[in-house]
Design an enzyme around this catalytic site. Sequence first.
Site, PDB file in Angstrom:
ATOM      1  N   ASP A 137       0.863  -1.193   0.000  1.00 38.87           N
ATOM      2  CA  ASP A 137       0.000   0.000   0.000  1.00 38.87           C
ATOM      3  C   ASP A 137       0.895   1.236   0.000  1.00 38.87           C
ATOM      4  O   ASP A 137       2.127   1.113  -0.073  1.00 38.87           O
ATOM      5  CB  ASP A 137      -0.957  -0.016   1.202  1.00 38.87           C
ATOM      6  CG  ASP A 137      -2.312   0.581   0.839  1.00 38.87           C
ATOM      7  OD1 ASP A 137      -2.343   1.741   0.388  1.00 38.87           O
ATOM      8  OD2 ASP A 137      -3.336  -0.105   0.993  1.00 38.87           O
ATOM      9  N   HIS A 159      -2.892   3.069  -4.789  1.00 32.30           N
ATOM     10  CA  HIS A 159      -2.234   2.705  -3.531  1.00 32.30           C
ATOM     11  C   HIS A 159      -0.804   2.204  -3.792  1.00 32.30           C
ATOM     12  O   HIS A 159      -0.384   1.190  -3.230  1.00 32.30           O
ATOM     13  CB  HIS A 159      -3.040   1.647  -2.782  1.00 32.30           C
ATOM     14  CG  HIS A 159      -4.305   2.187  -2.159  1.00 32.30           C
ATOM     15  ND1 HIS A 159      -4.298   3.035  -1.078  1.00 32.30           N
ATOM     16  CD2 HIS A 159      -5.615   1.996  -2.478  1.00 32.30           C
ATOM     17  CE1 HIS A 159      -5.555   3.348  -0.745  1.00 32.30           C
ATOM     18  NE2 HIS A 159      -6.371   2.741  -1.581  1.00 32.30           N
ATOM     19  N   GLU A 184      -9.831   2.612  -5.254  1.00 37.25           N
ATOM     20  CA  GLU A 184      -9.392   3.974  -4.981  1.00 37.25           C
ATOM     21  C   GLU A 184      -8.192   4.419  -5.818  1.00 37.25           C
ATOM     22  O   GLU A 184      -7.142   4.772  -5.283  1.00 37.25           O
ATOM     23  CB  GLU A 184      -9.062   4.099  -3.484  1.00 37.25           C
ATOM     24  CG  GLU A 184     -10.266   3.796  -2.605  1.00 37.25           C
ATOM     25  CD  GLU A 184      -9.969   3.851  -1.108  1.00 37.25           C
ATOM     26  OE1 GLU A 184     -10.854   4.269  -0.358  1.00 37.25           O
ATOM     27  OE2 GLU A 184      -8.851   3.470  -0.693  1.00 37.25           O
TER      28      GLU A 184
HETATM   29  C1  TNX Z   1     -10.850   1.953   2.135  1.00 30.94           C
HETATM   30  S1  TNX Z   1     -11.685  -0.900   1.477  1.00 30.94           S
HETATM   31  C2  TNX Z   1      -9.782   1.225   1.655  1.00 30.94           C
HETATM   32  C3  TNX Z   1      -8.561   1.088   2.478  1.00 30.94           C
HETATM   33  C4  TNX Z   1      -8.692   1.820   3.784  1.00 30.94           C
HETATM   34  C5  TNX Z   1     -10.089   1.631   4.330  1.00 30.94           C
HETATM   35  C6  TNX Z   1     -10.326   2.184   5.696  1.00 30.94           C
HETATM   36  C7  TNX Z   1     -10.678  -0.566   0.396  1.00 30.94           C
HETATM   37  C8  TNX Z   1     -10.690  -1.444  -0.728  1.00 30.94           C
HETATM   38  N1  TNX Z   1      -9.841   0.498   0.501  1.00 30.94           N
HETATM   39  O1  TNX Z   1      -7.448   1.522   1.743  1.00 30.94           O
HETATM   40  O2  TNX Z   1      -7.736   1.330   4.651  1.00 30.94           O
HETATM   41  O3  TNX Z   1     -10.998   2.213   3.458  1.00 30.94           O
HETATM   42  O4  TNX Z   1     -11.559   1.694   6.223  1.00 30.94           O
END
Ligand code: TNX
Length: 545
Positions: free
Chosen positions: A191, A262, A341
């Site tokens: 990450d 990420h 994301e």
């Molecule tokens: C979203 S869930 C994310 C993570 C974060 C999390 C915190 C997901 C696929 N991505 O990168 O840690 O929210 O709840």
Amino acid sequence: MKKLFFLLLGCAVMQLQAQTTLPVIPVPVTLQAKSGSFTINKQTVIVAKQDTEKETVDFFNNYLTKYFGIKLPVVKSAAKNFISFTTNTFIQAPEKPERYTLNISPASIKINGDSRQGTFYGLQTLIQLLPAEKTAAVKIPAVSIEDYPRFGYRGIMLDVSRHFFDTAFVKRFIDLLALHKINTFHWHLTDDQGWRIEIKKYPRLTEVGACRNGTITGHHPGTGSDNTKYCGYYTQQEIKDVIQYAADRFITIIPEIELPGHASAAIAAYPQLSCFPDEPTRPAKGVVWNGDTTGKNVQQAWGVYPDVFCPSEYTFGFLQDVLDEVAALFPSKYIHIGGDECPKDSWKRSEFCQKLIKDNNLKDEHGLQSYFVSRIEKYLNSKGKAIIGWDEILEGGLAPNATVMSWRGEKGGIEAAEQKHDVIMTPTTYVYFDYAQRRNEDSLVIGGYLPLQHVYGYDPVPAALSADKQHYVLGGQANLWTEYVTNPAKVQYMLLPRMTALSEVLWSPKQNKNWDSFKQRIATQFKRFDLWQLAYYPGLDEPAK
Ligand code: TNX
């Protein structure tokens, strides 16, 4: 007719009583309490074939030694006072491969599985019938159980990037999963805040990418920096060792290598992976940064960052090399490629990306993400692996064989199942174990409220999904993101007892679930958590939501 009704009602009540008095979690398919009990004494032996039941026998003897100071001899046959582990053999694969029966009488305990894994789960149930406290007399109530899981995929994800957990702890965590009949450990290895797996061809991933120069203090964006270098990664040898440890407990490990977003830690190690290698890493707004601000850096705060993998031939070559090593290490059929994301900012302003979109007749940057993931999928499929991605991989079109992990609610999962793709349900609203489990949580957590009863009430098959598509839901998983989970005790505290509720959601038939019965049964489980010296939240009466 009336008589039959009362007879059936009587049976249902007796079944509920047995469930409550015999505190087995997850509640089995059928459980019949019998009279009498079996006592383990100096003459008790284990009957098993050493070659096929080794994992289960070792797990049992280790458990007995650790908590009761007993080690039982293993023999080939015995007439009485024995605990036997047997596994059926089949010409064709059995219909319910994780099925087992457990029969306890004053003379013997017999566990019989339809696979070695089933036999192992029979043992996990037996463990729950052992005393929950240290005692000289290990007395086990007589019972007859037949059991198998509702879902084939029962998972827990642990994020080791935001905070790192060493292999000794990861093994304890795996033991906990096994005790809950969880069969999949999703290991979030990369990450923005740290790359945690050794890749031989790219040593800088761990030399540079496994360290950040500081971590924010308090809630994002933080009140300052702890000004402390934070590092950690697993060598391939350590990973092999953990994979074997998990396999001995019938747990498959699915590694996650995040792409295309990420990716800050990888980019810090190899800036050419960015579309803008010469631009320095930008911290998130309001973050107090420690150390060097020039060049690419591993992020020191949480969130989502715009500097993502550039879809260049260099990046694809790099990712293929990385995935070659990952695929060779992990026997799992699946590799998780992330996909969540991924801001499109840098792709929008990159001439290279815009040309790529045009040349490949892609609609936009979402199309480019789909192109990215599909290329990786094709590569991994050619190596005999299948991909799982977070539900953002639906945007711009799903890669042909991808399994979707639905985290932003159930919508993505429903959409993917309607498109005849396999789905694993992990919605934030029910299974995000980084959320608080009590209204007045006094430790730092990410926000959100997810008490035990709410987890317990979850059904991974959404009512909105057409009946003929429900079989695409392979199961469910809870996710433990670790932005605010800095140490092993906190991992346990966030997991327990919510993972215990989840185990019943994923294993037990829907009609056997009952919150009042669960509340009674978990009281014994709490004693067992004490015996196991675990941290957990003991409150049962937090409002459902
Ligand atoms: C979203 S869930 C994310 C993570 C974060 C999390 C915190 C997901 C696929 N991505 O990168 O840690 O929210 O709840």
